[in-house]
Design a protein around this motif. Structure first.
Motif, mmCIF file in Angstrom:
data_model
loop_
_atom_site.group_PDB
_atom_site.id
_atom_site.type_symbol
_atom_site.label_atom_id
_atom_site.label_comp_id
_atom_site.label_asym_id
_atom_site.label_seq_id
_atom_site.Cartn_x
_atom_site.Cartn_y
_atom_site.Cartn_z
ATOM 1 N N ARG A 137 0.832 -1.208 0.000
ATOM 2 C CA ARG A 137 0.000 0.000 0.000
ATOM 3 C C ARG A 137 0.866 1.258 0.000
ATOM 4 O O ARG A 137 0.566 2.242 0.664
ATOM 5 N N ARG A 138 1.941 1.205 -0.738
ATOM 6 C CA ARG A 138 2.868 2.343 -0.744
ATOM 7 C C ARG A 138 2.235 3.596 -1.342
ATOM 8 O O ARG A 138 2.545 4.706 -0.934
ATOM 9 N N PHE A 139 1.354 3.423 -2.299
ATOM 10 C CA PHE A 139 0.714 4.592 -2.909
ATOM 11 C C PHE A 139 -0.212 5.286 -1.905
ATOM 12 O O PHE A 139 -0.263 6.511 -1.830
ATOM 13 N N LEU A 140 -0.948 4.497 -1.134
ATOM 14 C CA LEU A 140 -1.826 5.074 -0.121
ATOM 15 C C LEU A 140 -1.029 5.784 0.964
ATOM 16 O O LEU A 140 -1.349 6.908 1.371
ATOM 17 N N GLY A 192 2.091 12.862 1.803
ATOM 18 C CA GLY A 192 2.130 14.062 0.970
ATOM 19 C C GLY A 192 1.040 15.046 1.325
ATOM 20 O O GLY A 192 1.266 16.263 1.343
ATOM 21 N N GLY A 193 -0.158 14.534 1.627
ATOM 22 C CA GLY A 193 -1.246 15.425 2.033
ATOM 23 C C GLY A 193 -0.955 16.144 3.333
ATOM 24 O O GLY A 193 -1.231 17.339 3.490
ATOM 25 N N GLY A 228 2.038 6.973 0.706
ATOM 26 C CA GLY A 228 2.672 8.159 0.137
ATOM 27 C C GLY A 228 1.702 9.300 -0.036
ATOM 28 O O GLY A 228 2.044 10.469 0.209
ATOM 29 N N SER A 229 0.470 9.007 -0.437
ATOM 30 C CA SER A 229 -0.521 10.080 -0.593
ATOM 31 C C SER A 229 -0.890 10.700 0.750
ATOM 32 O O SER A 229 -1.077 11.912 0.857
ATOM 33 N N ILE A 230 -0.982 9.883 1.794
ATOM 34 C CA ILE A 230 -1.302 10.421 3.126
ATOM 35 C C ILE A 230 -0.177 11.322 3.622
ATOM 36 O O ILE A 230 -0.418 12.441 4.108
#
Length: 207
Positions: A42-45, A51-52, A47-49
């Motif tokens: 779940r690296r994309f999830l 980054g947000g 990373g998005s958290i």
């Protein structure tokens, strides 16, 4: 006659310390490995958290107004002129070790008082300073410092006390005064005006 011998029960198995340590290490290694696998999947999830959150912190730093704090230290002394002075090289007069803490706390309470705060507010006209309060005239139209409305005066005093910090310094005869606002020059002016207002109040009381 048959022999009556007591039966011996098998003692339960008790692992030694080495086996227990090895078991705990294997469990911790397995849990860390599973956690890493979950993060990779779940690296994309993740990373998005992250980054947000970083973006929100950046926006807050850009949008939030700057605050400036001015501070001064005053020393307690016993003299006919005043019990308060700015730090200087001349020695302090003798103050009783038993009475000094009580005098410091009393002096700090006076500096925190609404009476001195209102003198500073009216002297510097803080109700007109955007660094102290914004849109005050819209909130309280027709405000007059000579005859203020109770709600307007309470609003200004509450805001002043929130931004003021007066504390005694342990094992000294010093009191630290700090004031925070959105204007650096205004913060310094408030600290100086508060000390000056105390001296004026002491002079008036003696007269």
């Amino acid at each position: 006659m048959p022999d009556a011998r007591p039966l011996q029960r098998d003692s339960p198995y008790q692992p030694d310390e080495l086996s227990r340590t090895g078991l705990s290490r294997s469990r911790s290694t397995t849990s860390l490995r599973e956690l890493w696998e979950v993060l990779v999947r779940r690296r994309f999830l993740v990373g998005s958290i992250l980054g947000g959150l970083l973006l929100l912190c950046l926006l807050y730093c850009l949008v939030a107004p700057n605050q400036y704090e001015a501070s001064a230290k005053v020393a307690l002394r016993q003299s006919p002129a005043s019990s308060l002075r700015l730090e200087a090289a001349d020695p302090l007069a003798t103050v009783s070790l038993l009475s000094a803490p009580l005098q410091l706390e009393t002096l700090a309470d006076i500096l925190r008082s609404d009476q001195l705060a209102w003198r500073v507010i009216t002297e510097l006209k803080l109700y007109r300073e955007p660094g102290f309060v914004r849109r005050f005239d819209r909130r309280f139209p027709g405000f007059h410092a000579e005859a203020p409305a109770a709600d307007a005066q309470d609003f200004l005093l509450t805001r002043f006390q929130k931004q003021l910090r007066v504390q005694t310094l342990p094992r000294t005869l010093l009191i630290q005064i700090r004031f925070r606002s959105h204007d650096a020059a205004l913060s310094a002016a408030v600290v100086n005006a508060l000390i000056r207002a105390y001296d004026e109040q002491e002079t008036e009381s003696r007269l």
